[in-house]
Design a protein around this motif. Structure first.
Motif, PDB file in Angstrom:
ATOM      1  N   LEU A 129       0.866  -1.171  -0.061  1.00 48.06           N
ATOM      2  CA  LEU A 129       0.116  -0.024   0.153  1.00 48.06           C
ATOM      3  C   LEU A 129       0.769   1.239  -0.025  1.00 48.06           C
ATOM      4  O   LEU A 129       1.848   1.191   0.723  1.00 48.06           O
ATOM      5  CB  LEU A 129      -0.808   0.057   1.233  1.00 48.06           C
ATOM      6  N   SER A 130       0.456   2.319  -0.844  1.00 48.08           N
ATOM      7  CA  SER A 130       1.212   3.437  -0.843  1.00 48.08           C
ATOM      8  C   SER A 130       0.506   4.413   0.214  1.00 48.08           C
ATOM      9  O   SER A 130      -0.620   4.642   0.020  1.00 48.08           O
ATOM     10  CB  SER A 130       0.981   4.068  -2.096  1.00 48.08           C
ATOM     11  N   VAL A 131       1.325   4.858   1.031  1.00 49.98           N
ATOM     12  CA  VAL A 131       0.659   5.506   2.164  1.00 49.98           C
ATOM     13  C   VAL A 131      -0.056   6.878   1.803  1.00 49.98           C
ATOM     14  O   VAL A 131      -1.019   7.505   2.002  1.00 49.98           O
ATOM     15  CB  VAL A 131       1.559   5.683   3.421  1.00 49.98           C
ATOM     16  N   ALA A 132       0.978   7.621   0.994  1.00 48.11           N
ATOM     17  CA  ALA A 132       0.508   9.055   0.296  1.00 48.11           C
ATOM     18  C   ALA A 132      -0.903   8.798  -0.349  1.00 48.11           C
ATOM     19  O   ALA A 132      -1.628   9.796  -0.201  1.00 48.11           O
ATOM     20  CB  ALA A 132       1.791   9.505  -0.326  1.00 48.11           C
ATOM     21  N   ARG A 133      -0.647   7.834  -1.344  1.00 48.56           N
ATOM     22  CA  ARG A 133      -1.929   7.948  -2.151  1.00 48.56           C
ATOM     23  C   ARG A 133      -3.090   6.920  -1.635  1.00 48.56           C
ATOM     24  O   ARG A 133      -4.102   6.997  -2.014  1.00 48.56           O
ATOM     25  CB  ARG A 133      -1.471   7.159  -3.492  1.00 48.56           C
ATOM     26  N   LYS A 134      -3.080   6.393  -0.445  1.00 48.69           N
ATOM     27  CA  LYS A 134      -4.012   5.627   0.468  1.00 48.69           C
ATOM     28  C   LYS A 134      -4.452   4.636  -0.583  1.00 48.69           C
ATOM     29  O   LYS A 134      -5.580   4.536  -0.751  1.00 48.69           O
ATOM     30  CB  LYS A 134      -5.071   6.560   0.858  1.00 48.69           C
ATOM     31  N   GLN A 135      -3.647   3.923  -1.249  1.00 46.05           N
ATOM     32  CA  GLN A 135      -4.036   2.906  -2.186  1.00 46.05           C
ATOM     33  C   GLN A 135      -3.328   1.601  -2.390  1.00 46.05           C
ATOM     34  O   GLN A 135      -1.909   1.692  -2.213  1.00 46.05           O
ATOM     35  CB  GLN A 135      -4.071   3.514  -3.697  1.00 46.05           C
TER      36      GLN A 135
END
Length: 402
Positions: A129-135
């Motif tokens: 999961l990409s924390v910044a993109r929440k994805q």
């Protein structure tokens, strides 16, 4: 005072950004796998498999060969979900967990016991999961045999899955440096290329252990070694080619190729029939010459006879001769007898010429290339007819070695 504080804040901000830039790789937090209860209960073996697989995934991040660097501290997925009031693994809630851990990337998942084709396995679900993109940027569902859920084998599975999720599957780089200019590089019995000035660089080499071999000219022994390549890293292997012992090198086949594509041997053995052929040929020529000379002398003496109707057939009789013919008659008959002897001797020698020619040049023609002579060398063909095929036509060459 305000300007001083502002400058200090800017400095601290730049320092923080600089330290992040120096780090180079985004931080990743790998949460311990959650053991999922599918109704059969959570057993100690599944819990142990979850811990070993989590530790193996964290080891991959710590190795520094991938695109991420691990954060400090090791957290469990189930604990972080409770602390952050995450009822599910919704990306927004998981991103909040990652922010709290100081991570830009979060890896998490679960493990549950299952059965496949009558065999016990663990079904492992992993997400990135990409924390910044929440994805969620990558996910996979894999099967882990229960027999492979510990030790070295679970490390192999973790390496493969981590590379699959983190995008480090491109492999590593292998640089081969040898003490010879030319040679063939073989990796896992597959020819990869040739050395140029003693160096060859291979990219995209799969992570793990490999068998590296280098083959040079026949003067050098084959080099072989076990090497380990890691994804994202450059492995340099120094190769020292050892010279072949002189006697062993001399036993290696020596062949040079002619334009016609036929093999020309480098050594020959003594052929005793060649001198016999040469000697009998000279003797036969001498016998023929003597027979011709004797026939000429006999004819000359016969022409000097006065007595008519005297031929060579009369040599066995005592004919009536005219005065003065006896001497010429005896001489003519003597030379005639010598002619007969010369013809007989020439015939015998002629047969010897034919036989010795066959033994010297034709007998071994069919198996010249396969027979061996003394000293480990091949016997050279004395008489050879070599076909020549070109784009413009064909023909043959004749070689006769004296």
């Amino acid at each position: 005072m305000t300007r001083v504080l502002s400058s200090a804040c800017v400095f601290l901000l730049l320092l923080g950004l600089g330290s992040r830039a120096w780090a180079g790789k985004p931080p990743i937090a790998i949460l311990g796998l959650e053991v999922y209860d599918n109704g059969s209960g959570i057993d100690p073996d599944t819990t142990k498999a979850a811990k070993e697989l989590t530790a193996a995934l964290r080891d991959r991040a710590k190795a520094g060969t991938g695109p991420f660097t691990p954060v400090q501290g090791e957290k469990e997925l189930i604990d972080e979900k409770l602390l952050n009031n995450c009822d599910s693994e919704a990306p927004a809630c998981m991103a909040a967990i990652g922010t709290g851990l100081g991570a830009e990337v979060l890896m998490y998942g679960k493990i549950e016991k299952a059965t496949q084709s009558g065999q016990g396995i663990y079904k492992v679900s992993l997400k990135l999961l990409s924390v910044a993109r929440k994805q969620v940027t990558a996910s996979t569902v894999e099967n882990l045999p229960m027999a492979d859920a510990t030790g070295v084998k679970v490390q192999m599975y973790a390496r493969t899955w981590y590379s699959k999720l983190a995008g480090t599957g491109s492999g590593g780089t292998l640089v081969v440096r040898a003490n010879i200019d030319r040679g063939t590089v073989i990796l896992d019995e597959d020819i990869k290329g040739s050395l140029t000035s003693g160096t060859l660089t291979l990219t995209g080499v799969g992570e793990g252990k490999h068998t590296l071999a280098v083959e040079g000219t026949r003067e050098y022994q084959r080099y072989e070694a076990q090497i380990t390549v890691r994804s994202g890293e450059t492995t340099t292997q120094s190769v020292t080619m050892v010279a072949m012992p002189k006697k062993v090198a001399e036993m290696q086949p020596k062949e040079r190729i002619t334009r016609e594509g036929t093999v020309t041997e480098t050594a020959s053995r003594t052929n005793v029939w060649k001198p016999v052929f040469y000697g009998t040929t000279v003797a036969t020529a001498g016998g023929v010459a003597f027979s011709v000379y004797a026939a000429s002398k006999s004819s000359d003496e016969g022409h000097q006879l006065k007595t008519a109707n005297i031929t060579q057939a009369n040599c066995s009789k005592n004919p009536m001769l005219m005065a003065g013919d006896q001497t010429h008659f005896d001489a003519a008959c003597s030379w005639h007898n010598r002619q007969i002897i010369g013809i007989v001797v020439s015939s015998v020698l002629g047969a010897a010429v034919i036989g010795s020619f066959y033994m010297a040049y034709l007998r071994d023609r069919g198996d010249t290339e396969s027979s061996k002579a003394a000293g480990g060398h091949r016997k050279r063909r004395e008489l050879a007819i070599t076909p020549v095929v070109t784009p413009d036509g064909g023909g043959a060459t004749l070689r006769f070695d004296w």
